[in-house]
Design a protein around this motif. Structure first.
Motif, PDB file in Angstrom:
ATOM      1  N   PRO A 189      -4.091  38.381  38.784  1.00 47.18           N
ATOM      2  CA  PRO A 189      -4.548  36.987  38.879  1.00 47.18           C
ATOM      3  C   PRO A 189      -5.692  36.798  39.865  1.00 47.18           C
ATOM      4  CG  PRO A 189      -2.161  37.051  38.780  1.00 47.18           C
ATOM      5  CD  PRO A 189      -2.624  38.478  38.916  1.00 47.18           C
ATOM      6  N   PHE A 190      -5.624  37.479  41.021  1.00 50.67           N
ATOM      7  CA  PHE A 190      -6.734  37.395  41.967  1.00 50.67           C
ATOM      8  C   PHE A 190      -8.020  37.926  41.345  1.00 50.67           C
ATOM      9  CE2 PHE A 190      -3.650  37.558  45.741  1.00 50.67           C
ATOM     10  CZ  PHE A 190      -3.780  36.201  45.967  1.00 50.67           C
ATOM     11  N   PHE A 191      -7.886  39.067  40.657  1.00 45.21           N
ATOM     12  CA  PHE A 191      -9.055  39.656  40.014  1.00 45.21           C
ATOM     13  C   PHE A 191      -9.603  38.732  38.926  1.00 45.21           C
ATOM     14  CE2 PHE A 191     -10.542  42.147  36.300  1.00 45.21           C
ATOM     15  CZ  PHE A 191     -11.737  42.589  36.833  1.00 45.21           C
ATOM     16  N   ASP A 192      -8.709  38.156  38.122  1.00 45.90           N
ATOM     17  CA  ASP A 192      -9.142  37.252  37.049  1.00 45.90           C
ATOM     18  C   ASP A 192      -9.893  36.054  37.607  1.00 45.90           C
ATOM     19  OD1 ASP A 192      -8.019  38.882  35.149  1.00 45.90           O
ATOM     20  OD2 ASP A 192      -6.173  37.722  34.964  1.00 45.90           O
ATOM     21  N   ASP A 193      -9.388  35.484  38.696  1.00 45.56           N
ATOM     22  CA  ASP A 193     -10.061  34.333  39.308  1.00 45.56           C
ATOM     23  C   ASP A 193     -11.422  34.724  39.874  1.00 45.56           C
ATOM     24  OD1 ASP A 193      -7.929  32.738  38.650  1.00 45.56           O
ATOM     25  OD2 ASP A 193      -7.001  32.799  40.630  1.00 45.56           O
ATOM     26  N   GLY A 194     -11.478  35.910  40.501  1.00 44.41           N
ATOM     27  CA  GLY A 194     -12.764  36.380  41.008  1.00 44.41           C
ATOM     28  C   GLY A 194     -13.740  36.653  39.885  1.00 44.41           C
ATOM     29  N   LEU A 195     -13.247  37.186  38.780  1.00 53.22           N
ATOM     30  CA  LEU A 195     -14.100  37.467  37.621  1.00 53.22           C
ATOM     31  C   LEU A 195     -14.614  36.167  37.012  1.00 53.22           C
ATOM     32  CD1 LEU A 195     -15.148  39.880  35.982  1.00 53.22           C
ATOM     33  CD2 LEU A 195     -13.175  39.590  34.455  1.00 53.22           C
ATOM     34  N   TYR A 196     -13.758  35.142  37.010  1.00 55.95           N
ATOM     35  CA  TYR A 196     -14.191  33.827  36.513  1.00 55.95           C
ATOM     36  C   TYR A 196     -15.331  33.282  37.375  1.00 55.95           C
ATOM     37  CZ  TYR A 196     -14.139  28.813  35.638  1.00 55.95           C
ATOM     38  OH  TYR A 196     -14.502  27.512  35.360  1.00 55.95           O
TER      39      TYR A 196
ATOM     40  N   ILE B 179      -3.735  27.314  54.730  1.00 59.20           N
ATOM     41  CA  ILE B 179      -2.981  28.489  54.304  1.00 59.20           C
ATOM     42  C   ILE B 179      -3.475  28.992  52.961  1.00 59.20           C
ATOM     43  CG2 ILE B 179      -0.699  29.310  53.615  1.00 59.20           C
ATOM     44  CD1 ILE B 179      -1.065  28.990  56.625  1.00 59.20           C
ATOM     45  N   ARG B 180      -3.780  28.085  52.050  1.00 62.61           N
ATOM     46  CA  ARG B 180      -4.230  28.498  50.717  1.00 62.61           C
ATOM     47  C   ARG B 180      -5.610  29.153  50.754  1.00 62.61           C
ATOM     48  NH1 ARG B 180      -0.113  29.138  47.784  1.00 62.61           N
ATOM     49  NH2 ARG B 180      -1.524  29.263  45.980  1.00 62.61           N
ATOM     50  N   SER B 181      -6.356  28.952  51.833  1.00 68.38           N
ATOM     51  CA  SER B 181      -7.685  29.563  51.929  1.00 68.38           C
ATOM     52  C   SER B 181      -7.615  31.084  51.935  1.00 68.38           C
ATOM     53  CB  SER B 181      -8.413  29.070  53.175  1.00 68.38           C
ATOM     54  OG  SER B 181      -7.726  29.469  54.352  1.00 68.38           O
ATOM     55  N   ALA B 182      -6.454  31.657  52.336  1.00 73.84           N
ATOM     56  CA  ALA B 182      -6.306  33.118  52.302  1.00 73.84           C
ATOM     57  C   ALA B 182      -6.470  33.639  50.882  1.00 73.84           C
ATOM     58  CB  ALA B 182      -4.938  33.515  52.859  1.00 73.84           C
ATOM     59  N   PHE B 183      -5.897  32.918  49.925  1.00 71.43           N
ATOM     60  CA  PHE B 183      -6.023  33.338  48.527  1.00 71.43           C
ATOM     61  C   PHE B 183      -7.461  33.182  48.033  1.00 71.43           C
ATOM     62  CE2 PHE B 183      -1.685  31.641  49.134  1.00 71.43           C
ATOM     63  CZ  PHE B 183      -0.983  32.821  48.974  1.00 71.43           C
ATOM     64  N   GLU B 184      -8.133  32.134  48.514  1.00 74.06           N
ATOM     65  CA  GLU B 184      -9.528  31.936  48.124  1.00 74.06           C
ATOM     66  C   GLU B 184     -10.415  33.040  48.692  1.00 74.06           C
ATOM     67  OE1 GLU B 184     -10.258  29.690  45.916  1.00 74.06           O
ATOM     68  OE2 GLU B 184      -8.183  28.975  45.950  1.00 74.06           O
ATOM     69  N   VAL B 185     -10.065  33.527  49.877  1.00 71.73           N
ATOM     70  CA  VAL B 185     -10.831  34.625  50.475  1.00 71.73           C
ATOM     71  C   VAL B 185     -10.728  35.880  49.620  1.00 71.73           C
ATOM     72  CG1 VAL B 185     -10.887  36.226  52.428  1.00 71.73           C
ATOM     73  CG2 VAL B 185     -10.743  33.767  52.836  1.00 71.73           C
TER      74      VAL B 185
ATOM     75  N   ALA C 188      -3.189  50.220  49.189  1.00 70.41           N
ATOM     76  CA  ALA C 188      -4.277  50.693  48.334  1.00 70.41           C
ATOM     77  C   ALA C 188      -4.735  49.648  47.329  1.00 70.41           C
ATOM     78  CB  ALA C 188      -3.855  51.966  47.587  1.00 70.41           C
ATOM     79  N   GLY C 189      -3.941  48.596  47.157  1.00 77.72           N
ATOM     80  CA  GLY C 189      -4.320  47.525  46.244  1.00 77.72           C
ATOM     81  C   GLY C 189      -5.020  46.408  46.995  1.00 77.72           C
ATOM     82  N   ILE C 190      -5.782  45.603  46.250  1.00 74.23           N
ATOM     83  CA  ILE C 190      -6.531  44.504  46.880  1.00 74.23           C
ATOM     84  C   ILE C 190      -5.586  43.318  47.019  1.00 74.23           C
ATOM     85  CG2 ILE C 190      -8.613  43.095  46.794  1.00 74.23           C
ATOM     86  CD1 ILE C 190      -9.899  45.174  45.061  1.00 74.23           C
ATOM     87  N   LEU C 191      -4.714  43.421  47.999  1.00 71.04           N
ATOM     88  CA  LEU C 191      -3.732  42.404  48.326  1.00 71.04           C
ATOM     89  C   LEU C 191      -3.777  42.150  49.829  1.00 71.04           C
ATOM     90  CD1 LEU C 191      -0.736  43.693  46.193  1.00 71.04           C
ATOM     91  CD2 LEU C 191      -1.935  41.545  45.833  1.00 71.04           C
ATOM     92  N   LYS C 192      -3.016  41.157  50.273  1.00 70.02           N
ATOM     93  CA  LYS C 192      -3.007  40.841  51.698  1.00 70.02           C
ATOM     94  C   LYS C 192      -2.658  42.057  52.549  1.00 70.02           C
ATOM     95  CE  LYS C 192      -1.957  35.895  51.863  1.00 70.02           C
ATOM     96  NZ  LYS C 192      -0.983  34.889  52.357  1.00 70.02           N
ATOM     97  N   GLU C 193      -1.688  42.858  52.072  1.00 73.10           N
ATOM     98  CA  GLU C 193      -1.228  44.000  52.865  1.00 73.10           C
ATOM     99  C   GLU C 193      -2.372  44.969  53.157  1.00 73.10           C
ATOM    100  OE1 GLU C 193       1.848  41.714  51.901  1.00 73.10           O
ATOM    101  OE2 GLU C 193       0.587  42.607  50.357  1.00 73.10           O
ATOM    102  N   GLY C 194      -3.207  45.236  52.165  1.00 72.23           N
ATOM    103  CA  GLY C 194      -4.330  46.138  52.375  1.00 72.23           C
ATOM    104  C   GLY C 194      -5.314  45.608  53.397  1.00 72.23           C
ATOM    105  N   PHE C 195      -5.601  44.300  53.326  1.00 75.85           N
ATOM    106  CA  PHE C 195      -6.507  43.689  54.291  1.00 75.85           C
ATOM    107  C   PHE C 195      -5.894  43.676  55.686  1.00 75.85           C
ATOM    108  CE2 PHE C 195      -8.093  41.780  50.331  1.00 75.85           C
ATOM    109  CZ  PHE C 195      -9.457  41.965  50.483  1.00 75.85           C
ATOM    110  N   VAL C 196      -4.596  43.328  55.758  1.00 71.51           N
ATOM    111  CA  VAL C 196      -3.943  43.180  57.066  1.00 71.51           C
ATOM    112  C   VAL C 196      -3.888  44.509  57.814  1.00 71.51           C
ATOM    113  CG1 VAL C 196      -1.737  42.690  58.196  1.00 71.51           C
ATOM    114  CG2 VAL C 196      -2.617  41.128  56.456  1.00 71.51           C
ATOM    115  N   ILE C 197      -3.469  45.585  57.142  1.00 70.86           N
ATOM    116  CA  ILE C 197      -3.377  46.866  57.841  1.00 70.86           C
ATOM    117  C   ILE C 197      -4.767  47.360  58.230  1.00 70.86           C
ATOM    118  CG2 ILE C 197      -3.414  48.288  55.740  1.00 70.86           C
ATOM    119  CD1 ILE C 197      -1.426  48.958  58.980  1.00 70.86           C
ATOM    120  N   SER C 198      -5.781  47.068  57.428  1.00 68.91           N
ATOM    121  CA  SER C 198      -7.148  47.461  57.785  1.00 68.91           C
ATOM    122  C   SER C 198      -7.609  46.725  59.038  1.00 68.91           C
ATOM    123  CB  SER C 198      -8.100  47.171  56.624  1.00 68.91           C
ATOM    124  OG  SER C 198      -7.753  47.921  55.475  1.00 68.91           O
TER     125      SER C 198
END
Length: 430
Positions: free
Chosen positions: A67-74, A109-115, A179-189
């Motif tokens: 869903p994140f990818f689909d929204d970004g692709l849109y 809080i929802r801005s995290a998903f927009e990021v 390894a996926g483009i999710l919050k966890e990947g960003f947070v640990i980085s």
């Protein structure tokens, strides 16, 4: 989507970025071999591809990645068709009518998903709108963060740092979920950046560049996971206190935890707009209202110290030891069960074989202690509010490595006499 965009382009990017990793000067100076750097990056990409595949075929509603990818692709296609219309659509996602960080539906809080959507949108210009391509580029950036932190471990703890880094960065659940483009990947980085940057601040060996980097990393973490950012800020204060009072470290930690608990439960009296216990009660209720095929029993929270104390044993059991073999009903959970069993047996073995770690300096012990405190506070929050195995596995994955780091350093474990370790050391560090 064409074969080139879906398959060939990501592979070409992987080859190109693997080559770039071998040419980055600061990475060359870390002492890690090119084999390790390239192998780590390629393995991260493959783990990302696997996560994308599993999300597409086995996770209800394709998980979060697609869903994140689909929204970004849109957004990407909208920009190509009409840039002016795109900016209108994109800006609407960042609405801040409600700035309450304790309201999960607030614009803040929802801005995290927009990021994350915006991140996909930007990468789509390089990947031509391909999730595998985005995954490769993301893991290239994440790998830089990981090796930056591993370099710090190596500088602080020498060979101990190499061993701790191997355990920290190659722990399977963290390696997979980050390894996926999710919050966890960003947070640990971001945490991999914050650990060495915070050390520079604590030791007063900093510059304007270090300060700006720390502020930017912490602010980014706050946007994605404000509770994790708050815990890190608290741990930073504890770290500074340990640097000043280096003799009685356990007293400093106990005092800080007691003060934090008092501030937590009486936050609404100190600041009427901030009700932290109420926030966790609300978050647990939101999770409990969601359908889950792998639910685990949790004690329902009440916003008082007694309610949290009653929920504590079950919360720790869930977050530290679940899933047990056979729980959850999915074959993949057996792999995580095996990981947990090996993980805790491994940590127990380290403490059984513990050496007198006289060579560990108070400054080094402070770092290990702070990372332990940071991990346990985050794991406790997750255990209290998350009632299903799938979410537990994903959310906790980025904090278990900190426990392993603490155990590795404080027990003084180093298999320096083993042949396999000598061969591995040659492969890891030049």
């Amino acid at each position: 989507m064409s074969v080139f965009v879906s398959y060939i382009s990501p592979l070409l990017y992987m080859v190109l970025l693997a080559f770039v990793l071998t040419r980055i000067k600061w990475l060359q100076k870390t002492g890690f071999t090119k084999k390790l750097v390239v192998s780590f990056f390629v393995a991260k990409c493959l783990a990302g591809f696997a996560y994308n595949f599993i999300a597409l075929h086995y996770i209800p509603n394709r998980g979060d990645i697609w869903p994140f990818f689909d929204d970004g692709l849109y957004l990407y296609h909208s920009f190509l068709q009409s840039p002016s219309a795109f900016f209108d659509t994109w800006s609407k996602g960042f609405h801040y009518n409600d700035l309450n960080a304790l309201n999960t539906d607030s614009g803040l809080i929802r801005s995290a998903f927009e990021v994350i959507k915006t991140f996909h949108f930007l990468l789509d210009f390089l990947s031509f709108g391909s999730l595998p391509g985005n995954t490769v580029i993301f893991n290239f950036l994440a790998s830089l963060c990981f090796f930056y932190c591993w370099k710090f471990f190596k500088e602080q703890f020498a060979s101990h740092g190499i061993v701790a880094g191997l355990i920290f960065f190659l722990l399977p659940s963290m390696f997979f979920y980050s390894a996926g483009i999710l919050k966890e990947g960003f947070v640990i980085s971001l945490l991999c950046l914050l650990v060495p940057l915070t050390h520079q601040l604590v030791t007063r060996n900093f510059s304007v560049k270090i300060i700006l980097g720390w502020v930017l990393a912490l602010a980014s973490l706050c946007i994605l996971k404000f509770f994790v950012a708050g815990i890190w800020l608290f741990c930073t204060v504890v770290w500074c206190a340990l640097a000043v009072f280096s003799i009685k470290q356990w007293l400093v930690v106990l005092g800080a935890v007691a003060l934090a608990c008092a501030c937590f439960f009486y936050s609404v009296r100190l600041f009427p707009a901030i009700d932290l216990p109420g926030y966790l009660v609300q978050r647990q209720a939101e999770f409990l209202s969601l359908p889950a095929a792998s639910a685990v029993p949790v004690a329902v929270l009440t916003p008082d110290p007694q309610g949290f104390l009653k929920a504590l044993p079950m919360a720790l059991n869930n977050v530290l030891f679940k899933p047990l073999p056979g729980e959850g009903g999915k074959l993949m959970y057996l792999l995580f069960s095996a990981e947990m069993i090996l993980y805790w047996f491994g940590l127990a073995w380290l403490f059984i074989r513990r050496k007198k770690a006289d060579s560990i300096l108070p400054q080094q012990r402070s770092l290990a202690t702070v990372l332990l405190l940071f991990a346990m506070l985050n794991l406790l929050v997750i255990g209290l509010i998350v009632p299903n195995i799938g979410a537990l596995l994903r959310y906790r994955s980025i904090f278990f490595p900190f426990l392993a780091f603490f155990a590795t350093i404080t027990t003084g474990w180093e298999p320096s006499g083993a042949n396999w370790y000598r061969r591995l050391s040659k492969w890891v560090a030049a």
